[in-house]
Motif scaffolding. Structure first.
Motif, PDB file in Angstrom:
ATOM      1  N   ASN A 187       0.840  -1.194   0.000  1.00  0.00           N
ATOM      2  CA  ASN A 187       0.000   0.000   0.000  1.00  0.00           C
ATOM      3  C   ASN A 187       0.875   1.244   0.000  1.00  0.00           C
ATOM      4  O   ASN A 187       1.823   1.348   0.769  1.00  0.00           O
ATOM      5  N   GLY A 188       0.552   2.198  -0.844  1.00  0.00           N
ATOM      6  CA  GLY A 188       1.304   3.451  -0.886  1.00  0.00           C
ATOM      7  C   GLY A 188       2.643   3.333  -1.568  1.00  0.00           C
ATOM      8  O   GLY A 188       3.459   4.250  -1.511  1.00  0.00           O
ATOM      9  N   TYR A 189       2.883   2.208  -2.224  1.00  0.00           N
ATOM     10  CA  TYR A 189       4.191   1.998  -2.849  1.00  0.00           C
ATOM     11  C   TYR A 189       4.532   3.107  -3.845  1.00  0.00           C
ATOM     12  O   TYR A 189       5.616   3.668  -3.837  1.00  0.00           O
ATOM     13  N   ASP A 190       3.572   3.428  -4.714  1.00  0.00           N
ATOM     14  CA  ASP A 190       3.869   4.371  -5.792  1.00  0.00           C
ATOM     15  C   ASP A 190       4.179   5.769  -5.292  1.00  0.00           C
ATOM     16  O   ASP A 190       5.151   6.380  -5.729  1.00  0.00           O
ATOM     17  N   ILE A 191       3.381   6.265  -4.359  1.00  0.00           N
ATOM     18  CA  ILE A 191       3.652   7.602  -3.849  1.00  0.00           C
ATOM     19  C   ILE A 191       4.938   7.584  -3.027  1.00  0.00           C
ATOM     20  O   ILE A 191       5.747   8.496  -3.090  1.00  0.00           O
ATOM     21  N   GLN A 196      17.898   3.424  -3.616  1.00  0.00           N
ATOM     22  CA  GLN A 196      18.052   3.154  -5.051  1.00  0.00           C
ATOM     23  C   GLN A 196      16.699   3.049  -5.755  1.00  0.00           C
ATOM     24  O   GLN A 196      16.603   3.273  -6.945  1.00  0.00           O
ATOM     25  N   ASN A 197      15.698   2.646  -4.986  1.00  0.00           N
ATOM     26  CA  ASN A 197      14.383   2.442  -5.604  1.00  0.00           C
ATOM     27  C   ASN A 197      13.454   3.645  -5.470  1.00  0.00           C
ATOM     28  O   ASN A 197      12.282   3.549  -5.773  1.00  0.00           O
ATOM     29  N   HIS A 198      13.997   4.758  -4.965  1.00  0.00           N
ATOM     30  CA  HIS A 198      13.133   5.912  -4.745  1.00  0.00           C
ATOM     31  C   HIS A 198      13.477   7.024  -5.711  1.00  0.00           C
ATOM     32  O   HIS A 198      14.634   7.405  -5.825  1.00  0.00           O
ATOM     33  N   SER A 199      12.486   7.530  -6.359  1.00  0.00           N
ATOM     34  CA  SER A 199      12.737   8.612  -7.317  1.00  0.00           C
ATOM     35  C   SER A 199      11.589   9.617  -7.282  1.00  0.00           C
ATOM     36  O   SER A 199      10.949   9.889  -8.279  1.00  0.00           O
ATOM     37  N   VAL A 200      11.308  10.129  -6.076  1.00  0.00           N
ATOM     38  CA  VAL A 200      10.213  11.085  -5.924  1.00  0.00           C
ATOM     39  C   VAL A 200      10.663  12.437  -6.470  1.00  0.00           C
ATOM     40  O   VAL A 200      11.768  12.894  -6.175  1.00  0.00           O
ATOM     41  N   THR A 201       9.813  13.027  -7.304  1.00  0.00           N
ATOM     42  CA  THR A 201      10.153  14.342  -7.856  1.00  0.00           C
ATOM     43  C   THR A 201       8.974  15.290  -7.657  1.00  0.00           C
ATOM     44  O   THR A 201       7.952  14.929  -7.077  1.00  0.00           O
ATOM     45  N   LYS A 202       9.126  16.478  -8.185  1.00  0.00           N
ATOM     46  CA  LYS A 202       8.108  17.521  -7.991  1.00  0.00           C
ATOM     47  C   LYS A 202       6.731  17.079  -8.500  1.00  0.00           C
ATOM     48  O   LYS A 202       5.710  17.445  -7.932  1.00  0.00           O
ATOM     49  N   LYS A 203       6.721  16.307  -9.579  1.00  0.00           N
ATOM     50  CA  LYS A 203       5.421  15.929 -10.138  1.00  0.00           C
ATOM     51  C   LYS A 203       4.594  15.100  -9.149  1.00  0.00           C
ATOM     52  O   LYS A 203       3.370  15.098  -9.205  1.00  0.00           O
ATOM     53  N   ASP A 204       5.277  14.415  -8.239  1.00  0.00           N
ATOM     54  CA  ASP A 204       4.563  13.502  -7.341  1.00  0.00           C
ATOM     55  C   ASP A 204       3.717  14.211  -6.298  1.00  0.00           C
ATOM     56  O   ASP A 204       2.993  13.566  -5.541  1.00  0.00           O
ATOM     57  N   TYR A 205       3.810  15.544  -6.246  1.00  0.00           N
ATOM     58  CA  TYR A 205       2.933  16.282  -5.320  1.00  0.00           C
ATOM     59  C   TYR A 205       1.472  16.116  -5.701  1.00  0.00           C
ATOM     60  O   TYR A 205       0.581  16.248  -4.867  1.00  0.00           O
ATOM     61  N   LEU A 206       1.241  15.886  -6.986  1.00  0.00           N
ATOM     62  CA  LEU A 206      -0.126  15.605  -7.429  1.00  0.00           C
ATOM     63  C   LEU A 206      -0.142  14.283  -8.171  1.00  0.00           C
ATOM     64  O   LEU A 206       0.844  13.902  -8.797  1.00  0.00           O
ATOM     65  N   TYR A 207      -1.274  13.604  -8.109  1.00  0.00           N
ATOM     66  CA  TYR A 207      -1.447  12.400  -8.916  1.00  0.00           C
ATOM     67  C   TYR A 207      -1.785  12.811 -10.337  1.00  0.00           C
ATOM     68  O   TYR A 207      -2.339  13.895 -10.563  1.00  0.00           O
ATOM     69  N   PRO A 208      -1.498  11.943 -11.294  1.00  0.00           N
ATOM     70  CA  PRO A 208      -1.913  12.239 -12.667  1.00  0.00           C
ATOM     71  C   PRO A 208      -3.419  12.052 -12.827  1.00  0.00           C
ATOM     72  O   PRO A 208      -4.009  11.186 -12.180  1.00  0.00           O
TER      73      PRO A 208
END
Lengths: 598, 1046
Positions: free
Chosen positions: A77-81, A568-580
């Motif tokens: 759960n919550g993996y993507d965010i 290594q598996n984390h790549s959170v960027t500015k776009k992730d503040y909102l969902y698509p």
């Protein structure tokens, strides 16, 4: 005789021939109302508004902050965010069905000509519509605003997105409409407890205002896009809103604190409760659910919550079993303060990590309550570090779990009420809004709010003197208090976003216990003067941790910890503040512009 | 009362009597004709011929005998000697059969539609639990599938000529002219009562209008004929377990784990703790184990064969008794049937008890007026365990835990070490409560036929059907124990506080009325015209109430009144629907050579808004019997009959189901929990969130058919070939609107579903005096295509329902290119595809899940540099065929010699793509489930690089990558099955005459005794893709029966 039969036959035939249309194909429902006969009395509106309560969030592992910076396990759960891997195909929650239900009630109420007072139910409709738009806002930013029940031919179906500022205005307008119509908690009869009170609507409004004010302050307008090629645009933006919202949020919180009649559920004075109020609050059912014999009627801390009942509405989730495996991260464990009210890195009471359990000595009761319930912290030598199937950080988790007192609830039958907003959060909002508004907060204001949480946690009050003496940043301390108090209550991702620290918080590795090394012996490794460490095989299986160890700054200096989930598996960027925006919606309505970065 | 009526039929005879015997044969073929009615003219004295065409009758004085039979011209013969040989001329020179069609009967020879008729002979001696199973494979184009072997719960599904909609394709079922109340009132009929079953497959069904799109099954019951006759039949069945190869032994299970962990970068021994325990298990050690998870617990493991523990040979029986007879004025048939059909469950009763009674009585009130009446009762009582027949039986837990411990107590699965693990399917089926369902269906028909004058008759029919259905279901807590006799919990975690009692009472009533007129006229034997026109109306009401209480102490008496009132809830509902239709049909034939049929119907339904209620349907068909042309006369000794048929028609698909009042915005009442203490409050919402549609209607299906019927050598060889298309032009489809609408708009008639297919039958009959045999082979296939469905352009890995431009249920699978040969290949793969969505969960730097040599190599079919299952032409998925059955066939072999008769019936299909789904679909889909041993030795290892399956892994993410929805996991479920084998022996007349009997036949009848299957994973070919989760084995039936007539 034969003639008689002849007539009978002809009679049958005639019956068949003239069998009138009415009795065979002009039929009416025999067990259902049509909406043409419904909505004729206030009771119909009440019953319809009761249907809205299914929209409230309830027990769900998806809202327990898994994969946030405070969580170290392999729960998906919550993996993507948590990892910054949100795909454009993700169709998270673009759902307007609740909004439509509210719009129907509002239009039926507008057309109502009968007697009686509908205002409470109209207030509920406004509340639930605002609540639904707030969820959409937090997920997507600006969304199309629909305030009437549409038909398949309505042009509004193919409208563009409204900006987040317009959505916020809509939410606040709805809440302003709702608040005066809703009853106070004190006047809601026992049989209706759990319905929305005026205070609940005020708390949500304060939440929206604090959320939006801090978002505009720390995230800014980048995720809005230009509204013509990308995003929902900036229409309606007013920089003056930040202080306006904060001022109003403070006032709303104050109103709830002063007039709401709520109180913190602190039963630590009852010896049998073993100082575990912060644990028993979240599994509070009948008198058998805790040693003090407290049941749900003793809880006047929850302001907005979803009602569960062991007989009538069980949680339906394997809550206890699963939450045991929602291990916390090193970051969370290091976040809770020591009994002197100071963070571990500043506190002389902090005992380090040499033996398992040392780090729990002299700490905030919430740390013990949330991780080990009413039990004790692990004893020296009692922990084995083995990744296992679930990615063990070495710590336990107990928040929401039901165990230890009496007999454990059978799987899937846990039935505590689910908190959405409780008084503790109102205190936290109050303190945060004040600091954001004024850059400071008085000791009296602290005592009226979050220090009541510190009382339950058994740690010293936060005061301006303590902060000054120890070089603490008041804003950071209030955020720390919020992170610890609301651990796993589904607030963390939104907090990281509105504080503008999503990337910096989520991209580092999720770490588990300190294993030490050559110069720092633990239960897991022995130190040696030769500068080499050796693993204590019975207590630590390094090969099971596929990402090995990572050195990190801890209150006891830079030390090696096991890695549960590698950076290594984390790549959170500015776009992730909102969902698509779900691509299916864009293909149905090309006027919906995707959020920036997707 | 009945006795009084019967006594009226037994006429007293006067004068001198003598016995006349004789044989009736076909004038052309000289073959004996059975079942010919033989009546002494102007009396009620009559009999019928036996299977050898023989009869014997007592007459008084000078008499004339009247011989009549369906398909033959009635013949009157004066008695002049005590032995008579009578030749009967068939009514048609070629095909004699009369076939039941919609609202009438037609000669098979001049039929222009595709109609298939199954006679009572097919149903005789079949040791099946219901009619549906007896029809399986019998006629081309009718596909009967079942999902379970459990009597009363077979999950039977009928499809005629392939599916025609994604919303349902069930045919209309009509018994004696009236649509049945529900499918069970057909399935639970007594096979012994059925005279014939007609299957209308093409536009010939269009006269049924809005319900005809999926074909029509017409059932006609037996009526009395000939002299009074008593028939007794009895049948005893043994059912044994069929294919059960899906069970691993302890050794196989342990081997799976050892082999998988041997291949693993990060071994994971789950609760088994370490390799040593599994080696111990692999050696077959039964007894105590110790695991690191529960170091202080003695943990017991045994090789328990759950299938053997829970399923065994069961016996069932069926007894029928009937009295029938007729005279000139009246005919009657009274029958009783009694059956007890059991599933193979050994721990508790799982089956259906059934009682059938039927009384058909016809009386001619005058020369012109005839009444036909029928009364029937079906009482079906299904009783099964209320719990335990789910995945806990087999798919979920490995069979290591015997049902009982040494103390004879129910043994907890996993020794009950954790609260969640107290499972025991045997215990729950045995002691966990019952689900009893009782359906009582009654029906009464009254039909009057009035012959206005020679060419015109009118008839009226009134019929009432009523079903009363009761269900009582209770769940009891069953304590489970560890090996030492200590209770560890309750089976299935259903403790005493959760026991419950549920009851439901359902009543439905359907009334049907029709009135019609028939006209037929033949002019100079050249032009023949027949027409039927009528009106019919039907209305069905139903209502139900249910009640539930939770908290139930089991003291051996079970009733809802004994459960806790604190938690009682109740519910109920009622509704109604009806239709009204006008229909007509016209048949014209010129010299029985050129044939034409036209039909039309205007169908009104209560399900539509005023102004939208009526729909028009109709069809036309033509036929040409070309062998009647002069130029064919020369070869008539070879090709004696040939007919070309073509039909076109449109009809509606009621199976697609529209709500009873979808055109109204309805309020739905529910409950919400609120309050302190919490209580239920009424809540309401609008159905479909207030979205309604006025304009939609039934799906409209256009059917086209061309057929060729040929008969050779005096019909000894005959064949029928049909090609057909079905076009559903108004398939009900959810149109997707932007979600801001806030509700799903009602389905609209916008989809398109096309079905094309063919079917062929080839028959050979050879009849000689003592020896005769027949062979019939049927084969059919259909192909579907779905288009114009909004939002159905993309697809997902696996079996989809609807994808535009593909057949229904298309398979989209990952194309694979074997397995990675070495690390170099893996590295190259990651370098190229590492950022693919599908590889997000298998990062190369995480060795626990990273791909290794031997893992599946999926191909980037689209060449996009991505391995992805997100469904469009840019994905790595390829279309692999559809999931519906193809090339279904039946082979019927029959023969008789002297008193012996033999028939064997094979049924099967040549193609159906399936992929196992669920707990045992592939190794280590989850570590906590049972494992299918059929993968052992077939997976990639360094020594076996050419294996069928990829490298084993205990990691579920990697296992999913390796197996799920990959092309090599698709299996062709091709099979042939010996559906029925019947060997009978009729006692010679010389013996039975002495015993004053008419007929004595003993037989053996078997079902599903043999099969050849293509799937190799140990499951039954008729088992669905997911039903292995419960693992109830399909059964073989061995039965012995006797028929006595006197």
């Amino acid at each position: 005789m034969k003639k008689v039969f002849k007539y009978i036959t002809i009679g049958i035939l005639a019956l068949g021939a003239v069998s009138c249309k009415k009795s065979f194909i002009d039929l009416r429902p025999t067990a259902q109302f049509t909406d043409a006969v419904y909505f004729r009395q206030p009771g119909d509106f009440k019953t319809y508004a009761t249907g809205f309560y299914g929209q409230l969030p309830g027990w769900d592992f998806g809202s327990m902050d898994n994969n946030s910076d405070l969580s170290a396990n392999t729960n998906t759960n919550g993996y993507d965010i948590g990892h910054g891997t949100i795909a454009t195909s993700t169709s998270a929650n673009w759902n307007y069905s609740g909004i439509r239900s509210c719009n129907i009630l509002l239009s039926k109420a507008a057309a109502y000509t009968g007697s009686g007072d509908l205002s409470e139910y109209v207030g509920e409709a406004y509340f639930f519509r605002a609540f639904a738009y707030f969820n959409l806002l937090k997920t997507y930013g600006g969304v199309p605003i629909v305030t009437k029940a549409l038909d398949v031919t309505s042009p509004e179906l193919f409208a563009a997105r409204n900006s987040r500022y317009e959505v916020v205005k809509q939410i606040l307008d709805d809440l302003d409409n709702a608040i005066p119509k809703l009853p106070t908690e004190q006047t809601i009869p026992a049989s209706d407890k759990g319905r929305i009170s005026k205070w609940a609507a005020e708390a949500v409004k304060a939440d929206v205002e604090l959320y939006e004010a801090t978002w505009e302050k720390y995230v800014g307008q980048e995720p809005d896009g230009d509204g013509t090629t990308v995003g929902a645009g900036k229409s309606g933006y007013d920089p003056g809103n930040i202080n306006k919202y904060l001022t109003d949020a403070v006032a709303l919180c104050k109103d709830i604190m002063d007039n709401g009649g709520y109180s913190i559920w602190n039963k630590n004075s009852v010896p049998s409760m073993a100082n575990a109020s912060s644990w028993y609050l979240f599994n509070l059912e009948d008198a058998g659910s805790n040693p003090g014999g407290f049941d749900k009627s003793t809880n006047s801390e929850f302001i907005l919550y979803n009602v569960y009942d062991y007989t009538l509405k069980k949680g339906g989730k394997n809550i206890t079993w699963t939450t045991w495996q929602l291990y916390p991260s090193r970051k969370f464990v290091d976040m809770a303060v020591c009994k002197d009210g100071l963070p571990p890195d500043k506190s002389p009471l902090f005992q380090g990590y040499h033996k398992a359990g040392d780090e729990f000595k002299n700490r905030d009761l919430r740390l013990i309550n949330y991780l080990y319930g009413n039990g004790a912290a692990p004893a020296a030598g009692s922990v084995t570090l083995d990744f296992g199937g679930l990615g063990s950080s070495g710590y336990g988790n107990s928040k929401y779990a039901v165990y230890g007192y009496g007999s454990r609830r059978t799987d899937n039958t846990e039935s505590a009420n689910y908190p959405i907003i409780r008084l503790a959060e109102v205190y936290l909002m109050y303190a945060e809004a004040l600091v954001e508004l004024n850059g400071s907060i008085t000791d009296a204001q602290l005592d009226a709010s979050i220090n009541k949480l510190r009382d339950r946690a058994g740690v010293a009050h936060l005061t301006n003197a303590l902060a000054t003496a120890n070089g603490l940043d008041m804003k950071e301390e209030i955020r720390r208090e919020r992170a610890v108090e609301l651990y796993r209550e589904g607030k963390r991702f939104d907090d990281l976003k509105r504080w503008g620290i999503l990337e910096s918080s989520l991209n580092p590795s999720r770490l588990g216990m300190v294993v030490g090394g050559a110069t720092y012996s633990t239960d897991f490794k022995t130190a040696s003067s030769a500068g080499k460490d050796s693993v204590i095989a019975a207590k630590y299986k390094p090969s099971s941790y596929v990402f090995g160890e990572e050195a990190t700054e801890t209150p006891a200096g830079e030390l090696n910890c096991v890695v549960v989930d590698s950076k290594q598996n984390h790549s959170v960027t500015k776009k992730d503040y909102l969902y698509p925006i779900p691509v299916t919606q864009i293909s149905l309505n090309p006027k919906l512009l995707q959020n920036p970065g997707y | 009362m009945l006795i009084i009526i019967f006594s009226a039929f037994f006429s007293l005879s006067f004068g001198q009597t003598k016995t006349i015997s004789g044989t009736v044969v076909d004038a052309k073929t000289s073959t004996p004709i059975s079942n010919v009615s033989v009546i002494v003219k102007d009396t009620r004295n009559g009999t019928a011929t036996d299977v050898n065409g023989k009869f014997s009758i007592h007459i008084t004085g000078q008499s004339t005998l009247v011989f009549s039979n369906v398909g033959y011209q009635t013949k009157e013969v004066k008695v002049i000697s005590s032995f008579m040989k009578v030749q009967m001329e068939s009514t048609s020179q070629q095909l004699n059969d009369v076939v039941v069609v919609g609202y009438g009967k037609q000669k098979k020879a001049t039929l222009t539609g595709a109609v298939e008729q199954i006679t009572s002979k097919t149903l005789e001696s079949r040791a099946v639990t219901n009619i549906g199973l007896a029809l399986q494979g019998e006629t081309p184009g009718l596909l009967v599938t079942r999902t379970s072997p459990r009597p009363g719960n077979e999950g039977l599904n009928f499809v005629i000529r392939g599916l025609s909609s994604v919303n349902g394709s069930a045919p209309l079922i009509i018994v004696d002219g009236v649509p049945v109340l529900n499918s069970f009132s057909f399935l639970n009929m007594n096979a012994d009562d059925i005279e014939s079953v007609s299957v209308l497959k093409d536009a010939s069904a269009a006269i049924y209008g809005s319900a005809a799109a999926n074909g029509v099954i017409l059932v006609t019951t037996k009526r009395g004929k000939g002299k009074t006759r008593y028939d007794l039949s009895s049948n005893l069945r043994f059912t044994t377990n069929g294919i059960t190869g899906y069970s691993p032994t302890m050794q196989q299970y342990a081997t799976m784990w050892l082999e998988a962990n041997k291949e693993e970068t990060n071994p994971n021994w789950w609760v088994w703790g370490n390799q040593d325990n599994l080696l111990k298990m692999q050696s077959g050690y039964e007894g105590s184990y110790h695991f690191s998870t529960w170091p202080t617990v003695d943990y017991f493991i045994f090789n328990a064969n759950r299938i053997k523990e829970m399923f065994a040979t069961r016996y069932s029986y069926q007894n029928n008794f009937s009295i029938s007879g007729s005279d000139e004025k009246s005919s009657y048939r009274l029958s009783f049937g009694m059956a007890d059909n059991k599933g193979n469950l050994a721990t508790a009763y799982d089956g259906q008890k059934q009682y059938n009674a039927r009384f058909n009585y016809d009386i001619k009130l005058s020369k012109k007026l005839k009444l036909e009446t029928g009364i029937s009762l079906i009482d079906a009582k299904t009783s099964t365990p209320s719990a335990g027949l789910d995945n806990t039986l087999y798919g979920y837990d490995m069979p290591f835990f015997p049902a009982k411990n040494p103390f004879g107590q129910w043994f907890a699965c996993f020794n009950g070490v954790d609260g969640g693990a107290n499972r025991n399917a045997a215990a729950r089926t045995s002691d966990g409560g019952r689900d009893n369902q009782n359906s009582l269906t009654g029906r009464a028909d009254l039909k009057a036929v009035y012959q206005v004058y020679k060419d015109l008759s009118i008839e009226g029919l009134a019929s009432v059907q009523n079903e009363r259905f009761n269900q009582e279901k209770y769940l009891l807590a069953v304590p489970v124990y560890n090996w030492y006799g200590k209770q560890t919990g309750w089976a299935g975690a259903l403790d005493t506080t959760k026991t419950s009692y549920y009851t439901k009472a359902w009543t439905s009533m359907s009334q049907y009325y029709s009135g019609l007129a028939r006209y037929s006229k033949s002019i100079n034997e050249v032009h023949s015209i027949s027409a039927v026109a009528g009106i019919e109306a039907q209305k069905t009401n139903y209502n139900w109430v249910s009640a539930n209480r939770i908290g139930f102490t089991d003291l051996g008496v079970q009733n809802i009144s004994l459960a806790s009132t604190a938690t009682q809830t109740n519910d109920g509902y009622s509704s109604q629907y009806g239709n009204l239709a006008y229909f007509s049909r016209l048949n014209y034939s010129y010299e029985e050579k050129y044939l034409l049929e036209l039909q039309g119907r205007i169908d009104g339904s209560s399900r539509f808004a005023t102004g939208h209620k009526f729909q028009k349907y109709g069809g036309a068909s033509v036929g040409w019997i070309f062998t009647k042309e002069k130029f064919f006369e020369g070869i008539s000794s070879v090709l004696n009959f040939g007919k070309i048929r073509a039909s076109y028609g449109s009809s509606g698909n009621q199976a697609a189901g529209l709500g009873e009042f979808d055109y109204l915005s309805l309020v739905k009442i529910g409950t919400t929990v609120l309050g302190l203490p919490a209580a239920l409050q009424n809540s309401s919402s609008l159905v479909n969130n207030g979205l309604v549609s006025y304009a939609r209607t039934w799906e409209r299906v256009v059917q086209k058919n061309v057929g060729l019927d040929l008969g050779f050598f005096g019909n000894r060889l005959s064949s029928t070939v049909d090609y057909f298309t079905k076009d559903n032009l108004g398939m009900l489809i959810n149109v997707n609107y932007p979600s801001v609408l806030g509700g799903s708009a009602p389905k609209t008639n916008s989809g398109h579903f096309n079905t094309k297919g063919w079917e062929a039958t080839l028959k050979w009959n050879q009849t000689q005096r003592k020896f005769s045999y027949n062979i019939a082979v049927t084969l059919s296939n259909t192909k579907t295509m779905v288009t114009d469905v909004q939002g159905a352009d993309s697809y997902n890995p696996g079996e989809n329902d609807i994808v535009n431009g593909y057949p229904y249920q298309p398979w989209f699978v990952y194309k694979t290119d074997g397995y990675f040969k070495n690390q170099k290949e893996v590295d190259a793969y990651y370098a190229k595809y590492g950022s693919s969505p599908d590889l997000a969960g298998l990062p190369q730097n995480n060795i626990a899940v990273a791909l290794r040599p031997g893992d599946t190599k999926k191909v980037d079919v689209a060449g996009t540099g991505n391995i992805t299952g997100s469904g469009n032409e840019k994905s790595s998925l390829v279309y692999a065929g559809d999931g519906t059955p193809h090339y279904t066939f039946g082979i019927n072999l029959g023969g008789s010699w002297k008193g012996f008769d033999l028939s064997a019936f094979f049924q099967g299909q040549l193609k159906q793509l399936i992929m196992r789904n669920g707990y045992m679909a592939y190794p280590f889909g989850a570590i906590y489930t049972n494992q299918n041993p059929s993968f052992l030795g077939k997976t990639w290892t360094t020594d076996n690089p050419d294996a069928i399956f990829p490298r084993l892994t205990v990691n579920n993410i990697r296992a999913k990558w390796n197996y799920v929805n990959n092309d090599f996991m698709l299996q062709n479920n091709r099979y042939i099955r010996l559906k029925a084998l019947i060997i009978g022996y009729s006692l010679p007349e010389s013996i039975i005459r002495k015993a004053k009997l008419e007929k004595v036949r003993v037989y053996f009848s078997g079902n599903d005794l043999w099969e050849m299957v293509h799937i190799k994973d140990g499951f039954d070919p008729e088992m669905g893709e997911t039903s292995q989760n419960s693992g109830y084995p399909f059964a073989r039936t061995w039965s012995f029966g006797v028929n006595v007539g006197f």
